[in-house]
Design a protein around this motif. Sequence first.
Motif, PDB file in Angstrom:
ATOM      1  N   GLY A  17      22.086  65.263  39.180  1.00 34.45           N
ATOM      2  CA  GLY A  17      21.946  66.718  38.981  1.00 34.45           C
ATOM      3  C   GLY A  17      20.684  67.246  39.627  1.00 34.45           C
ATOM      4  N   GLY A  21      21.248  69.694  42.652  1.00 33.77           N
ATOM      5  CA  GLY A  21      20.849  71.051  42.272  1.00 33.77           C
ATOM      6  C   GLY A  21      19.530  71.474  42.897  1.00 33.77           C
ATOM      7  N   ALA A  22      18.688  70.521  43.259  1.00 30.72           N
ATOM      8  CA  ALA A  22      17.342  70.902  43.690  1.00 30.72           C
ATOM      9  C   ALA A  22      16.845  70.094  44.900  1.00 30.72           C
ATOM     10  N   HIS A  44       3.985  70.567  32.435  1.00 28.26           N
ATOM     11  CA  HIS A  44       5.213  70.967  31.733  1.00 28.26           C
ATOM     12  C   HIS A  44       5.791  69.802  30.936  1.00 28.26           C
ATOM     13  N   MET A 131       5.411  78.276  34.113  1.00 26.82           N
ATOM     14  CA  MET A 131       6.325  78.229  35.266  1.00 26.82           C
ATOM     15  C   MET A 131       6.174  79.488  36.133  1.00 26.82           C
ATOM     16  N   ILE A 135       4.764  79.600  40.259  1.00 19.85           N
ATOM     17  CA  ILE A 135       5.406  80.304  41.378  1.00 19.85           C
ATOM     18  C   ILE A 135       4.455  81.351  41.958  1.00 19.85           C
ATOM     19  N   VAL A 145      16.404  76.282  42.711  1.00 15.49           N
ATOM     20  CA  VAL A 145      16.584  75.608  41.412  1.00 15.49           C
ATOM     21  C   VAL A 145      18.072  75.457  41.125  1.00 15.49           C
ATOM     22  N   GLY A 146      18.391  74.632  40.131  1.00 18.42           N
ATOM     23  CA  GLY A 146      19.741  74.572  39.592  1.00 18.42           C
ATOM     24  C   GLY A 146      19.976  75.754  38.657  1.00 18.42           C
ATOM     25  N   ASP A 148      20.528  76.043  35.594  1.00 19.08           N
ATOM     26  CA  ASP A 148      19.871  76.076  34.272  1.00 19.08           C
ATOM     27  C   ASP A 148      18.471  76.682  34.307  1.00 19.08           C
ATOM     28  N   HIS A 152      14.587  81.238  33.601  1.00 19.01           N
ATOM     29  CA  HIS A 152      13.129  81.137  33.721  1.00 19.01           C
ATOM     30  C   HIS A 152      12.618  81.880  34.961  1.00 19.01           C
ATOM     31  N   ALA A 183      27.147  72.337  43.734  1.00 17.72           N
ATOM     32  CA  ALA A 183      26.745  71.526  42.575  1.00 17.72           C
ATOM     33  C   ALA A 183      25.464  72.077  41.947  1.00 17.72           C
ATOM     34  N   THR A 184      25.471  73.370  41.647  1.00 16.26           N
ATOM     35  CA  THR A 184      24.291  73.997  41.053  1.00 16.26           C
ATOM     36  C   THR A 184      24.216  73.706  39.560  1.00 16.26           C
ATOM     37  N   LYS A 195      25.583  69.678  30.387  1.00 11.61           N
ATOM     38  CA  LYS A 195      24.878  69.464  31.643  1.00 11.61           C
ATOM     39  C   LYS A 195      24.479  67.995  31.787  1.00 11.61           C
ATOM     40  N   MET A 196      24.560  67.454  33.011  1.00 16.98           N
ATOM     41  CA  MET A 196      24.010  66.111  33.247  1.00 16.98           C
ATOM     42  C   MET A 196      22.492  66.212  33.094  1.00 16.98           C
ATOM     43  N   LYS A 198      18.500  64.159  32.252  1.00 17.70           N
ATOM     44  CA  LYS A 198      17.720  62.925  32.133  1.00 17.70           C
ATOM     45  C   LYS A 198      17.474  62.578  30.675  1.00 17.70           C
TER      46      LYS A 198
HETATM   47  P1  TYM Z   1      13.795  70.026  35.563  1.00 21.91           P
HETATM   48  O1  TYM Z   1      12.714  69.022  35.754  1.00 21.91           O
HETATM   49  O2  TYM Z   1      14.555  70.003  34.287  1.00 21.91           O
HETATM   50  O3  TYM Z   1      14.844  69.906  36.719  1.00 21.91           O
HETATM   51  C1  TYM Z   1      14.440  69.918  38.094  1.00 21.91           C
HETATM   52  C2  TYM Z   1      15.461  70.656  38.934  1.00 21.91           C
HETATM   53  O4  TYM Z   1      16.755  70.037  38.833  1.00 21.91           O
HETATM   54  C3  TYM Z   1      17.725  71.005  38.476  1.00 21.91           C
HETATM   55  N1  TYM Z   1      18.744  70.378  37.631  1.00 21.91           N
HETATM   56  C4  TYM Z   1      20.062  70.447  37.842  1.00 21.91           C
HETATM   57  N2  TYM Z   1      20.775  71.054  38.810  1.00 21.91           N
HETATM   58  C5  TYM Z   1      22.122  70.918  38.758  1.00 21.91           C
HETATM   59  N3  TYM Z   1      22.774  70.217  37.775  1.00 21.91           N
HETATM   60  C6  TYM Z   1      22.095  69.611  36.786  1.00 21.91           C
HETATM   61  N4  TYM Z   1      22.732  68.916  35.852  1.00 21.91           N
HETATM   62  C7  TYM Z   1      20.669  69.707  36.796  1.00 21.91           C
HETATM   63  N5  TYM Z   1      19.689  69.216  35.994  1.00 21.91           N
HETATM   64  C8  TYM Z   1      18.518  69.644  36.508  1.00 21.91           C
HETATM   65  C9  TYM Z   1      16.948  72.073  37.715  1.00 21.91           C
HETATM   66  O5  TYM Z   1      17.624  73.307  37.712  1.00 21.91           O
HETATM   67  C10 TYM Z   1      15.658  72.119  38.490  1.00 21.91           C
HETATM   68  O6  TYM Z   1      15.796  72.939  39.640  1.00 21.91           O
HETATM   69  N6  TYM Z   1      11.190  74.172  34.436  1.00 21.91           N
HETATM   70  C11 TYM Z   1      11.671  73.335  35.519  1.00 21.91           C
HETATM   71  C12 TYM Z   1      10.549  72.799  36.384  1.00 21.91           C
HETATM   72  C13 TYM Z   1       9.611  73.831  36.921  1.00 21.91           C
HETATM   73  C14 TYM Z   1       9.860  74.739  37.990  1.00 21.91           C
HETATM   74  C15 TYM Z   1       8.661  75.470  38.156  1.00 21.91           C
HETATM   75  C16 TYM Z   1      10.976  74.984  38.809  1.00 21.91           C
HETATM   76  C17 TYM Z   1       8.330  74.052  36.500  1.00 21.91           C
HETATM   77  N7  TYM Z   1       7.767  75.046  37.248  1.00 21.91           N
HETATM   78  C18 TYM Z   1       8.534  76.497  39.129  1.00 21.91           C
HETATM   79  C19 TYM Z   1      10.840  75.998  39.788  1.00 21.91           C
HETATM   80  C20 TYM Z   1       9.661  76.736  39.935  1.00 21.91           C
HETATM   81  C21 TYM Z   1      12.418  72.151  34.929  1.00 21.91           C
HETATM   82  O7  TYM Z   1      12.238  71.775  33.784  1.00 21.91           O
HETATM   83  O8  TYM Z   1      13.230  71.500  35.823  1.00 21.91           O
END
Ligand code: TYM
Length: 332
Positions: A17, A21-22, A44, A131, A135, A145-146, A148, A152, A183-184, A195-196, A198
């Motif tokens: 994911g 997604g990213a 974070h 967050m 930015i 970003v994905g 989810d 934010h 696959a967003t 959602k998939m 970690k």
């Molecule tokens: P985080 O660490 O949970 O996830 C990182 C990135 O992976 C994407 N993502 C997914 N995309 C598609 N399908 C999924 N199942 C999936 N799981 C995770 C998330 O959307 C993300 O893009 N708050 C953020 C981290 C962050 C951030 C920022 C992002 C901190 N500051 C500034 C952008 C800009 C987070 O917890 O992502």
Amino acid sequence: TPRVFSGIQPSGHLTLGNYLGALKRFGEMQEEDYETIYCIVDLHAITVWQEPEKLREATRMLAAGFIATGVDPSKSILFNQSGVPEHTQLAWIFNCVARMGWLNRMTQFKDKSGKNRDSASTGLFVYPNLMSADILVYHATHVPVGEDQKQHVELARDTAIKFNTDYGTDFFPIPEPVIEGSATRVMSLRDGTKKMSKSDPSDMSRINLTDDADAIAQKIRKAKTDPEALPSEPGGLDGRAEAKNLVNIYAALADVTPAAVLAEMGGLQFSEFKPKLAELAVARLSPISTEMARLMQDPAEIDRILAAGSARAREVAQPILKRAYDIVGMVG
Ligand code: TYM
């Protein structure tokens, strides 16, 4: 040139994911007409408990993941958040700009704090303000970003708008979420409504970027599906969350649309489609895990890359932070 900022938390292993997604987009945007800044958001991560040694290891592992998926530290700025104190300094200002009601509406806080809000850390509640600072301390305009993380990024927009309005300035640009591809929102392999992630307790629910070929093939073979064959058009996936998820994953890994996948594979049973998906996933992901393992053999080199990235990031962030403090009325 437009400026890209995005971040990933160093908590647990990277998943498919995170990649689709990213990360996959990060490497691509670096080669397009953008200035790209990518961050390992260690501050974070500690909004929920992290074992210190595991956090350090996960930070280096994530740095290796960025590089192995195509982020080049000489083309992009790659660093860890705690190396640039301007993030938290701007976050304080945003703690005073964003409203309680905005943060109360954040679905991630509701999910992560669960029923027992009183025992969630205060950091988890103001997490979105940090967050926004990530930015905006770079005046970034594009945030890949994905799905989810969309809420934010919208909060970051609202915060930039309120700061500008309150102080009668146009200092902060209004950043845009970039949510692209098929696959967003990659779903759990065990449950097409989740959602998939970690943090899912079941390792069978996700593919980790560090999984070997056997693990990937086994997880796909065991993935939940329905008894129908694949349709020949995307409309035929309506109401079939698990089937749709596997088709979307295939499309994203193959760099084609779901419609193109179905035009070719429509009519196949899952017993026929899954081995093809496993083969494609292994072909795409195993070079990444091999490269991550190679990079992890030299953690000192990873630390050097992050320190150099932090120094470059600070050069961008420092003058922006100084100006923001000046606008707010701080002396100095
Ligand atoms: P985080 O660490 O949970 O996830 C990182 C990135 O992976 C994407 N993502 C997914 N995309 C598609 N399908 C999924 N199942 C999936 N799981 C995770 C998330 O959307 C993300 O893009 N708050 C953020 C981290 C962050 C951030 C920022 C992002 C901190 N500051 C500034 C952008 C800009 C987070 O917890 O992502």
